[in-house]
Design an enzyme around this catalytic site. Structure first.
Site, PDB file in Angstrom:
ATOM      1  N   VAL A  43      83.654 -97.546  66.351  1.00 48.91           N
ATOM      2  CA  VAL A  43      83.164 -96.631  67.385  1.00 48.91           C
ATOM      3  C   VAL A  43      82.850 -95.268  66.760  1.00 48.91           C
ATOM      4  O   VAL A  43      81.832 -94.645  67.065  1.00 48.91           O
ATOM      5  CB  VAL A  43      84.207 -96.482  68.514  1.00 48.91           C
ATOM      6  CG1 VAL A  43      83.840 -95.335  69.434  1.00 48.91           C
ATOM      7  CG2 VAL A  43      84.302 -97.773  69.285  1.00 48.91           C
ATOM      8  N   ASP A  62      38.790 -76.483  76.319  1.00 45.64           N
ATOM      9  CA  ASP A  62      39.050 -76.130  77.713  1.00 45.64           C
ATOM     10  C   ASP A  62      38.153 -76.874  78.697  1.00 45.64           C
ATOM     11  O   ASP A  62      38.542 -77.179  79.796  1.00 45.64           O
ATOM     12  CB  ASP A  62      38.932 -74.615  77.913  1.00 45.64           C
ATOM     13  CG  ASP A  62      37.678 -74.034  77.265  1.00 45.64           C
ATOM     14  OD1 ASP A  62      36.780 -74.834  76.914  1.00 45.64           O
ATOM     15  OD2 ASP A  62      37.593 -72.808  77.109  1.00 45.64           O
ATOM     16  N   ILE A  76      79.746 -95.651  64.066  1.00 45.53           N
ATOM     17  CA  ILE A  76      78.401 -95.989  64.537  1.00 45.53           C
ATOM     18  C   ILE A  76      77.794 -94.743  65.173  1.00 45.53           C
ATOM     19  O   ILE A  76      78.362 -94.175  66.103  1.00 45.53           O
ATOM     20  CB  ILE A  76      78.446 -97.151  65.541  1.00 45.53           C
ATOM     21  CG1 ILE A  76      78.814 -98.425  64.796  1.00 45.53           C
ATOM     22  CG2 ILE A  76      77.114 -97.315  66.264  1.00 45.53           C
ATOM     23  CD1 ILE A  76      79.117 -99.586  65.693  1.00 45.53           C
ATOM     24  N   ASP A  83      35.342 -81.355  76.370  1.00 42.84           N
ATOM     25  CA  ASP A  83      36.231 -81.237  75.210  1.00 42.84           C
ATOM     26  C   ASP A  83      37.257 -82.365  75.175  1.00 42.84           C
ATOM     27  O   ASP A  83      37.899 -82.599  74.152  1.00 42.84           O
ATOM     28  CB  ASP A  83      37.002 -79.905  75.247  1.00 42.84           C
ATOM     29  CG  ASP A  83      36.099 -78.722  74.945  1.00 42.84           C
ATOM     30  OD1 ASP A  83      35.080 -78.934  74.264  1.00 42.84           O
ATOM     31  OD2 ASP A  83      36.394 -77.608  75.395  1.00 42.84           O
ATOM     32  N   ASP A 116      39.127 -72.799  69.377  1.00 41.66           N
ATOM     33  CA  ASP A 116      38.008 -72.111  70.020  1.00 41.66           C
ATOM     34  C   ASP A 116      38.123 -70.628  69.723  1.00 41.66           C
ATOM     35  O   ASP A 116      39.219 -70.117  69.508  1.00 41.66           O
ATOM     36  CB  ASP A 116      38.093 -72.296  71.534  1.00 41.66           C
ATOM     37  CG  ASP A 116      37.643 -73.665  71.952  1.00 41.66           C
ATOM     38  OD1 ASP A 116      36.761 -74.211  71.294  1.00 41.66           O
ATOM     39  OD2 ASP A 116      38.183 -74.176  72.946  1.00 41.66           O
TER      40      ASP A 116
HETATM   41  P1  ATP Z   1      34.194 -70.969  72.597  1.00 38.94           P
HETATM   42  O1  ATP Z   1      34.231 -69.913  71.549  1.00 38.94           O
HETATM   43  O2  ATP Z   1      35.477 -71.090  73.300  1.00 38.94           O
HETATM   44  O3  ATP Z   1      33.543 -72.239  72.184  1.00 38.94           O
HETATM   45  P2  ATP Z   1      31.925 -69.917  73.798  1.00 38.94           P
HETATM   46  O4  ATP Z   1      31.938 -69.101  75.033  1.00 38.94           O
HETATM   47  O5  ATP Z   1      31.543 -69.268  72.549  1.00 38.94           O
HETATM   48  O6  ATP Z   1      33.330 -70.489  73.768  1.00 38.94           O
HETATM   49  P3  ATP Z   1      30.301 -71.564  75.323  1.00 38.94           P
HETATM   50  O7  ATP Z   1      31.086 -71.188  76.507  1.00 38.94           O
HETATM   51  O8  ATP Z   1      29.883 -72.969  75.110  1.00 38.94           O
HETATM   52  O9  ATP Z   1      31.026 -71.176  74.023  1.00 38.94           O
HETATM   53  O10 ATP Z   1      29.028 -70.637  75.310  1.00 38.94           O
HETATM   54  C1  ATP Z   1      27.978 -70.839  74.401  1.00 38.94           C
HETATM   55  C2  ATP Z   1      26.909 -69.793  74.585  1.00 38.94           C
HETATM   56  O11 ATP Z   1      26.373 -69.904  75.905  1.00 38.94           O
HETATM   57  C3  ATP Z   1      27.408 -68.364  74.469  1.00 38.94           C
HETATM   58  O12 ATP Z   1      27.284 -67.882  73.176  1.00 38.94           O
HETATM   59  C4  ATP Z   1      26.503 -67.602  75.404  1.00 38.94           C
HETATM   60  O13 ATP Z   1      25.345 -67.168  74.732  1.00 38.94           O
HETATM   61  C5  ATP Z   1      26.111 -68.624  76.443  1.00 38.94           C
HETATM   62  N1  ATP Z   1      26.895 -68.471  77.673  1.00 38.94           N
HETATM   63  C6  ATP Z   1      28.229 -68.426  77.792  1.00 38.94           C
HETATM   64  N2  ATP Z   1      28.596 -68.292  79.057  1.00 38.94           N
HETATM   65  C7  ATP Z   1      27.471 -68.240  79.793  1.00 38.94           C
HETATM   66  C8  ATP Z   1      27.192 -68.125  81.200  1.00 38.94           C
HETATM   67  N3  ATP Z   1      28.145 -68.038  82.103  1.00 38.94           N
HETATM   68  N4  ATP Z   1      25.896 -68.125  81.570  1.00 38.94           N
HETATM   69  C9  ATP Z   1      24.919 -68.236  80.663  1.00 38.94           C
HETATM   70  N5  ATP Z   1      25.119 -68.345  79.360  1.00 38.94           N
HETATM   71  C10 ATP Z   1      26.378 -68.352  78.906  1.00 38.94           C
END
Ligand code: ATP
Length: 896
Positions: A280, A638, A283, A642, A327
């Protein structure tokens, strides 16, 4: 009566006693809760506390011991029988406490990661736990959300929902709001309903809850879906196998002890009881429970550092991570965007002010400008505010943002010029929205102004948006885009990006036909380029140090972002992700990734520090290439897209604040604060937990080896029994109990983040652990035996005294040895008083043992005799021996 899908919206409202514009009132929610209960599926039964307690005694050897005790009780050895029973009960109770704690903390974890929903109540949108939803609640949802209850859809924007959990159909179904005439259409055809447990894959919408909990479609088939998952970590599995081997070894040795004892003339009954007690004690039945405790205690420490472990095996994998793919936006940066530059047709403006404050002015070449006189600037600001889903509430000069920070920055820039979105919406009505998605990198709206003019306004990544433009607003005239204009725009984007600014371009077109373009592709073509916004997103201050700490720990950080290559490079440089001089080699963009196969990527992936302009699909490719190169990859994400990469990664990490339900469900770790530094803290904790598990495996097994050997050698040497059964059980109780648990709470060694990541296939006894266990265990057994022999030789007539000396030496040598187990290097490399729990555990175990020796009523129970002061020197001297003999130079080489 009509069914919900057949009703008009007013009828739905009436039937459910709700109000679509204001939602339910608090009182109504209360009433409905009383009537309908909570929105949860009934769970499978959890083991009751009593069952858990009795489970502690189902171990075979414990049962044999109990039976043997019963027999000895019947034979008249009452005292021994009762004492053994009490010790077994205490041991069982400790085991029960441990398991109960483990079970509770796992339950608490489940509650922490419970899904949330956005609900309209008393006229305000608020986030609540999905469990609190009642029928009649109005709920808002968007791409990436898991639907929390059955709903009738009342607003839908490009809405698509994947219902495979219910229908088996994996292609997402488009959703609308119009009533459906048919009474009983198949589930897949209910295009105006959304069901609990299904996933929003595109667009957004609003619904009225029609059913909750077990009344939902999902509830009806809940039995089929409930899977009581209890996952074992790889180490737990390995220990399970190892446990079986150790049991066999312990049993064989015990049998050997018993047989030699009997051959050498000891009586059968005593040897049998001693053998069972030894089995006992030897173990390591407590091992799995203590591993679970160490894991769950570590998990709780991680929660305090803002990391929630969703899957227990991740705790171990964290310690093996060799690459973190993170990211950028929000994880490495603060995601508090502020527009600082605006560009149009060769002209650029500066905007002053920081963060979410309204103070700020516009400058052109260092001169303050009156926005009312700058038509194109006005237009850009207005368009930025209209093509926008965020909202802000202003108190004084402070602004509170609800929505995406990129969009919030545009609203605040417009506010600085006096344009408020709500007021603009009195002049423009939004007829349709084409929501942002990170693959298209754009978002658009169709608006109509008071004069009936209809406009598509688009905003998005400049390099994408420009390809959809045929003309550009240049100064105050519109010109066709030619090479010159293209070059100018590219140059302006580059200039903003070099300053680490995030760039957003705006374009528009007038619609002359009354039709509404159905798809984003139709809407976003033939645009006129209006201008650019550049916004700062400062790095989180703690990230640079975290990246460096990871580097020292042999973990490479890779930044992955949808942002512009130049912006990404500038920020990566600030954070120390790109070693100076290697920048150009270390940045790769989405286009290059597209052109490569996974195999080709494998060849270069280890040299890349930044992947820019990537879409979520690329992440999977990156994870695969890294894994093929033998890396253990942590990947953050996010969005809904993804999820595959998060799932494929060895450690999938989701964002607690901005993450979608889908990404959270796919993840094994959630960052409550979305912060990169938290990943580093979790990895450190993961390494520490593993080390602590190694510490008590080392301690428990070395102790057991000592216990068995002292008995075995004594029998082989024709000596009397050095320990009586109850003493063996006591040794087991005081050493395996508190001190072993306290080791689980040990702080990390200083060098825990200076070592290379552990290889995932590393065995339990790697890094000389096996040798340490055997050598220390051997010495513990030997010194206890020597103590016994010396005293026994001195006075063979007083066996109890010699046994007391052996017993005390065995306990103390183990209690001293526990400090040695705290370090991979040497007992001298750490301050022994650092772990207060351990110090108290050792002191209390030692005092209890002294009590057992000196308190007269306990002496007959434990067969002990008070130790003479001079003999304490012998006991203490010998007890120190196993720990300090090998702590010297011979085995103290650094284990790096
Ligand atoms: P991560 O760094 O987390 O990947 P991110 O914001 O750089 O995020 P996305 O969210 O995919 O990546 O955005 C990519 C591109 O899209 C950005 O660089 C921007 O130019 C454009 N973008 C981001 N948010 C918007 C929005 N709400 N409306 C229009 N264009 C956007």
């Amino acid at each position: 009566m009509l069914k919900f899908h057949q009703m008009k919206l007013e009828e739905v409202e009436q039937t459910l006693h709700t109000n679509i514009t204001n939602g339910l009132t608090r009182k109504a929610v209360h009433k409905k809760r009383e009537k309908f209960g909570w929105n949860e599926l009934s769970e499978g039964e959890r083991p009751s506390a009593i069952l858990l307690f009795f489970n502690q005694f189902k171990d075979f050897m414990v049962l044999v011991l109990l039976a043997a005790t019963l027999i000895s009780g019947l034979l008249g050895e009452y005292l021994d029988a009762v004492a053994i029973m009490v010790i077994v009960l205490i041991n069982g109770f400790l085991g029960f406490l441990q398991e109960n704690k483990a079970e509770k903390s796992l339950q608490a974890l489940k509650n922490l990661s419970a899904p949330q929903v956005t609900v309209l109540r008393d006229g305000e949108w608020q986030k609540i736990n999905s469990k609190e939803v009642v029928p009649g609640d109005i709920i808002k949802f968007a791409s990436g959300d898991r639907i929390g209850a059955d709903m009738r859809i009342i607003a839908a924007n490009n809405l698509e929902i994947e219902e495979s959990a219910l229908t088996g159909e994996s292609i997402p179904a488009p959703k609308f709001t119009e009533p459906i005439a048919e009474t009983n259409p198949p589930l897949g055809d209910l295009a105006n309903m959304a069901f609990k447990g299904t996933l929003v894959t595109r667009g957004n919408g609003v619904g009225v809850v029609t059913a909750i909990g077990m009344s939902t479609v999902m509830g009806n088939i809940a039995g089929m879906i409930q899977t009581a998952e209890s996952v074992m970590t790889p180490l737990q599995r390995r220990l399970d196998q190892l446990g079986k081997i150790l049991i066999s070894v312990a049993l064989v040795l015990t049998v050997l002890v018993v047989i030699t004892g009997i051959i050498h003339g000891h009586d059968v009954y005593t040897m049998f009881l001693a053998g069972v007690s030894l089995a006992v004690a030897a173990i390591p039945e407590g091992l799995p429970a203590i591993v679970t405790i160490a894991l769950s205690l570590g998990v709780q420490r991680m929660i305090r550092k803002n990391a929630i472990v969703r899957k227990l095996p991740a705790v171990e994998t964290l310690g093996c991570a060799s690459i973190i793919c993170s990211d950028k936006t929000g994880t490495m940066t603060q995601n508090k965007m502020t527009v600082t530059k605006i560009w149009n047709g060769g002209k650029d403006w500066d905007v002053t002010g920081t963060g979410y404050h309204l103070e700020g002015e516009f400058f052109y070449q260092d001169h303050k400008v009156d926005v009312l006189k700058e038509k194109t600037l006005q237009q850009l600001l207005i368009f930025g505010a209209l093509c926008n889903n965020a909202s802000v509430s202003v108190t004084g000069n402070e602004v509170e943002l609800d929505g995406d920070p990129t969009e919030g920055a545009l609203l605040i820039a417009a506010l600085k010029a006096g344009y408020e979105k709500q007021t603009l919406l009195n002049e423009f009505t939004v007829e349709k929205e084409y929501p942002f998605d990170s693959e298209r990198k754009m978002m658009s709206v169709l608006v109509k102004d008071r004069s009936g003019r209809r406009l598509i306004i688009s905003k998005g990544a400049p390099d994408v948006l420009i390809t959809k433009c045929q003309r550009a607003l240049w100064g105050e005239t519109v010109k066709p885009i030619n090479d010159f204009i293209r070059k100018e725009v590219d140059g302006a984007v580059e200039e903003l990006a070099v300053q680490a600014l995030r760039t957003i371009a705006v374009g528009c077109k007038e619609l002359h036909s009354p039709d509404i373009p159905q798809t984003a592709q139709e809407a976003e073509s033939g645009l006129t380029f209006i201008g650019l916004f550049g916004m700062i997103d400062p790095p989180r201050p703690e990230v640079k140090a975290a990246v460096e700490e990871c580097r020292q720990a042999g973990i490479k950080t890779i930044m992955i972002t949808g942002d512009h290559v130049v912006t990404a490079r500038a920020i990566a440089k600030q954070l120390g992700i790109l070693e100076t001089g290697k920048e150009s080699r270390n940045v790769m963009d989405g286009q290059m990734l597209d052109d490569m196969s996974v195999q080709e990527l494998e060849g270069t992936v280890e040299d890349v520090g930044v992947f820019a302009r990537v879409s979520p699909e690329h992440k999977l490719k990156i994870v695969k290439a890294l894994q093929n190169r033998g890396h253990v990859v942590a990947m953050t994400g996010d969005g809904v897209n993804d999820a595959p990469a998060i799932k494929a990664a060895d450690i999938g990490i989701a964002m607690g604040i901005t993450g979608t339900d889908v990404s959270k469900e796919a993840s094994s770790l959630i960052l409550l604060d979305d912060n990169f530094a938290t990943i580093k803290a979790a990895i450190k904790e993961g390494r520490n937990i593993y080390e602590n598990i190694r510490k008590f495996i080392r301690y428990l097994l070395a102790s057991n080896v000592g216990e068995i050997l002292v008995m075995l050698f004594a029998m082989l040497l024709y000596l009397p029994l050095p320990l009586v059964p109850i003493q063996i059980l006591w040794v087991n109780l005081v050493t395996d109990g508190l001190p072993a648990m306290a080791l689980g709470l040990d702080q990390p060694e200083e060098n825990v983040m200076h070592r290379k990541p552990r290889h995932p296939k590393e065995g339990v006894f790697a890094r000389k652990l096996g040798w340490k266990i055997v050598s220390r265990g051997f010495l513990i057994g030997i010194v206890s035996l020597i103590a016994f022999i010396i005293v026994y030789r001195r006075d063979p007539s007083d066996l109890s005294y010699a046994q007391t000396i052996a017993f005390t030496t065995l306990v103390l040598s183990q209690l001293i040895h526990v400090f040695d187990c705290r370090s991979e290097i040497s007992v001298f490399s750490r301050n022994p008083f650092e772990n207060k729990y351990l110090v108290w555990a050792v002191i209390s175990s030692a005092l209890l043992t002294v009590a057992v020796i000196y308190i007269p009523v306990l002496q007959p129970i434990f067969h002990t005799v008070p130790i003479l002061p001079l003999d304490w020197l012998l006991v203490l001297g010998l007890s120190c021996f196993p720990t300090f003999l090998l702590a010297g130079s011979l085995f103290s080489r650094k284990n790096k």
